[in-house]
Design a protein around this motif. Structure first.
Motif, PDB file in Angstrom:
ATOM      1  N   THR A 125      92.820  93.265  76.755  1.00 17.68           N
ATOM      2  CA  THR A 125      93.238  92.170  77.624  1.00 17.68           C
ATOM      3  C   THR A 125      94.178  92.594  78.741  1.00 17.68           C
ATOM      4  N   SER A 126      94.834  93.744  78.605  1.00 13.88           N
ATOM      5  CA  SER A 126      95.750  94.211  79.636  1.00 13.88           C
ATOM      6  C   SER A 126      95.854  95.724  79.552  1.00 13.88           C
ATOM      7  N   LEU A 127      96.373  96.336  80.609  1.00 13.42           N
ATOM      8  CA  LEU A 127      96.544  97.788  80.595  1.00 13.42           C
ATOM      9  C   LEU A 127      97.511  98.215  79.497  1.00 13.42           C
ATOM     10  N   HIS A 128      98.561  97.407  79.276  1.00 15.43           N
ATOM     11  CA  HIS A 128      99.515  97.751  78.227  1.00 15.43           C
ATOM     12  C   HIS A 128      98.846  97.743  76.849  1.00 15.43           C
ATOM     13  N   THR A 129      97.960  96.783  76.607  1.00  6.88           N
ATOM     14  CA  THR A 129      97.212  96.740  75.345  1.00  6.88           C
ATOM     15  C   THR A 129      96.301  97.953  75.217  1.00  6.88           C
ATOM     16  N   ILE A 130      95.600  98.281  76.280  1.00 12.91           N
ATOM     17  CA  ILE A 130      94.690  99.428  76.273  1.00 12.91           C
ATOM     18  C   ILE A 130      95.445 100.706  75.938  1.00 12.91           C
ATOM     19  N   VAL A 131      96.604 100.912  76.562  1.00  9.90           N
ATOM     20  CA  VAL A 131      97.368 102.134  76.341  1.00  9.90           C
ATOM     21  C   VAL A 131      97.851 102.221  74.895  1.00  9.90           C
ATOM     22  N   GLN A 132      98.247 101.091  74.327  1.00 10.09           N
ATOM     23  CA  GLN A 132      98.660 101.091  72.922  1.00 10.09           C
ATOM     24  C   GLN A 132      97.491 101.431  72.002  1.00 10.09           C
ATOM     25  N   MET A 133      96.292 100.970  72.351  1.00 13.87           N
ATOM     26  CA  MET A 133      95.097 101.298  71.560  1.00 13.87           C
ATOM     27  C   MET A 133      94.796 102.792  71.653  1.00 13.87           C
ATOM     28  N   VAL A 134      94.967 103.360  72.845  1.00 14.75           N
ATOM     29  CA  VAL A 134      94.782 104.806  73.004  1.00 14.75           C
ATOM     30  C   VAL A 134      95.810 105.555  72.165  1.00 14.75           C
ATOM     31  N   ALA A 135      97.055 105.137  72.233  1.00 23.03           N
ATOM     32  CA  ALA A 135      98.121 105.797  71.470  1.00 23.03           C
ATOM     33  C   ALA A 135      97.843 105.767  69.975  1.00 23.03           C
ATOM     34  N   ALA A 136      97.163 104.697  69.515  1.00 26.80           N
ATOM     35  CA  ALA A 136      96.841 104.565  68.094  1.00 26.80           C
ATOM     36  C   ALA A 136      95.580 105.328  67.707  1.00 26.80           C
ATOM     37  N   GLY A 137      94.944 106.001  68.674  1.00 25.32           N
ATOM     38  CA  GLY A 137      93.800 106.842  68.378  1.00 25.32           C
ATOM     39  C   GLY A 137      92.453 106.165  68.401  1.00 25.32           C
ATOM     40  N   HIS A 138      92.352 105.006  69.055  1.00 29.62           N
ATOM     41  CA  HIS A 138      91.089 104.261  69.063  1.00 29.62           C
ATOM     42  C   HIS A 138      90.130 104.702  70.159  1.00 29.62           C
ATOM     43  N   GLY A 139      90.553 105.615  71.015  1.00 34.76           N
ATOM     44  CA  GLY A 139      89.682 106.073  72.090  1.00 34.76           C
ATOM     45  C   GLY A 139      90.508 106.569  73.259  1.00 34.76           C
ATOM     46  N   ILE A 140      89.864 106.710  74.415  1.00 38.56           N
ATOM     47  CA  ILE A 140      90.550 107.119  75.638  1.00 38.56           C
ATOM     48  C   ILE A 140      90.336 106.030  76.689  1.00 38.56           C
ATOM     49  N   THR A 141      91.023 106.163  77.807  1.00 38.87           N
ATOM     50  CA  THR A 141      90.824 105.214  78.897  1.00 38.87           C
ATOM     51  C   THR A 141      91.059 105.895  80.232  1.00 38.87           C
ATOM     52  N   LEU A 142      90.729 105.188  81.297  1.00 43.21           N
ATOM     53  CA  LEU A 142      91.050 105.631  82.647  1.00 43.21           C
ATOM     54  C   LEU A 142      92.210 104.783  83.148  1.00 43.21           C
ATOM     55  N   LEU A 143      93.278 105.406  83.593  1.00 39.29           N
ATOM     56  CA  LEU A 143      94.457 104.701  84.069  1.00 39.29           C
ATOM     57  C   LEU A 143      94.627 104.905  85.570  1.00 39.29           C
ATOM     58  N   PRO A 144      95.054 103.862  86.294  1.00 38.80           N
ATOM     59  CA  PRO A 144      95.388 104.051  87.709  1.00 38.80           C
ATOM     60  C   PRO A 144      96.598 104.969  87.844  1.00 38.80           C
TER      61      PRO A 144
END
Length: 310
Positions: free
Chosen positions: A224-243
């Motif tokens: 739902t937000s970049l902050h949520t995505i980053v927390q999911m990445v930190a927890a090991g659920h995958g990677i993302t592309l960040l601005p």
């Protein structure tokens, strides 16, 4: 004698069209619901046509009602632009500017640009609205916003676009999982990718980058937000592309994720301003754009000035 519609009647009608609810439209116009309803009925009597179909649960506009709304909105915008033109003629670098900004830009750019805007343009008073691109485009169209800062390109009707700078994407990995400080695009093609949910233009730009990398959009999970995505990445659920601007603002470091830039073609999004092409305050908006550009990408602003001098 046939009297023309009043501005109040047109405002009532466009507000009802925007909210699709008599009570909400009345609140938007700061009148009672009975006043708004009576005003629209007077407009219908004046035009000799039913504009709105009223039921207990729904508000539906007739075909002629939709056309009247379209033309009414243009009339209201023209009147507002006329007023703005008169004010801008006195001093273009003063007055209120209603600026819309998308959530994937606002928290990362505002702390950097607001001090510079106050210093460069002390006569400008910014009124800010954060929302998705689609909502901000509608507010530009209805005249509720003067200016929008978002990622280009994005279809928003007859607007002027002022590109400001490019914001590069970087890949964000769980702690200890990044293959290096730099990566090739093909190195993320098999990773589980986390993206924002539908409706965010950042998702569309990231998916466009994925296509360049051979990454399937169907494999992407949504947040739902970049902050949520980053927390999911930190927890090991995958990677993302960040601005890049989010990384510069400390989003990745605060969450403990690792980032890697691209050693081959870097995917980017272009950040820019838009405003209605009929808005007479272009001088004001261009001044704001130059200040934002100077703060966010000083080298690009310097190059633009050099090209202008040449």
């Amino acid at each position: 004698m046939i009297f023309p519609p009043t501005f109040k009647q047109l405002k009532y009608l466009t507000a009802l069209h925007r909210t699709n609810h008599f009570g909400k439209a009345a609140a938007l116009c700061h009148v009672t619901q009975s006043t708004l309803s009576a005003g629209i009925q007077e407009l219908e009597s004046l035009l000799g046509a039913q504009l709105v179909e009223r039921t207990k649960r729904n508000v539906m506009f007739t075909a002629i009602g939709q056309e009247v709304v379209r033309r009414a909105q243009k009339i209201l915008n023209d009147v507002e632009d006329l007023t703005s033109m008169a004010a801008a003629a006195k001093d273009p670098l003063t007055g209120i500017v209603r600026l819309g900004i998308i959530p994937t830009i606002a928290p990362f750019i505002l702390p950097r640009i607001m001090p510079a805007i106050r210093a460069d343009l002390p006569g400008i008073e910014l009124h800010l609205r954060e929302d998705k691109s689609s909502e901000l485009c509608e507010l530009i169209r209805t005249g509720d916003l003067d200016l929008v800062l978002y990622a280009l390109p994005y279809a928003c009707g007859e607007v002027v676009e002022m590109p400001l700078f490019e914001d590069p994407f970087v890949a964000a990995y769980p702690p200890g999982k990044a293959p290096g400080k730099t990566i090739r695009r093909d190195q993320i093609s098999q990773e589980k990718l986390l993206l924002l949910e539908e409706g965010h233009c950042l998702r569309d730009h990231a998916l466009a980058a994925c296509a360049l990398m051979g990454k399937s959009a169907e494999a992407a999970l949504a947040g739902t937000s970049l902050h949520t995505i980053v927390q999911m990445v930190a927890a090991g659920h995958g990677i993302t592309l960040l601005p890049g601007m989010a990384v510069e603002a400390g989003l990745a470091a605060d969450a403990g994720v690792e980032v890697a830039s691209f050693s081959d073609a870097t995917p980017v999004r272009t950040i820019g301003l838009i405003w209605r092409h009929t808005n007479p305050r272009a001088t004001t908006f261009e001044a704001l754009g130059r200040t934002i550009q100077r703060v966010m990408r000083p080298s690009e602003a310097k190059s633009d000035r050099a090209r202008g001098a040449a």
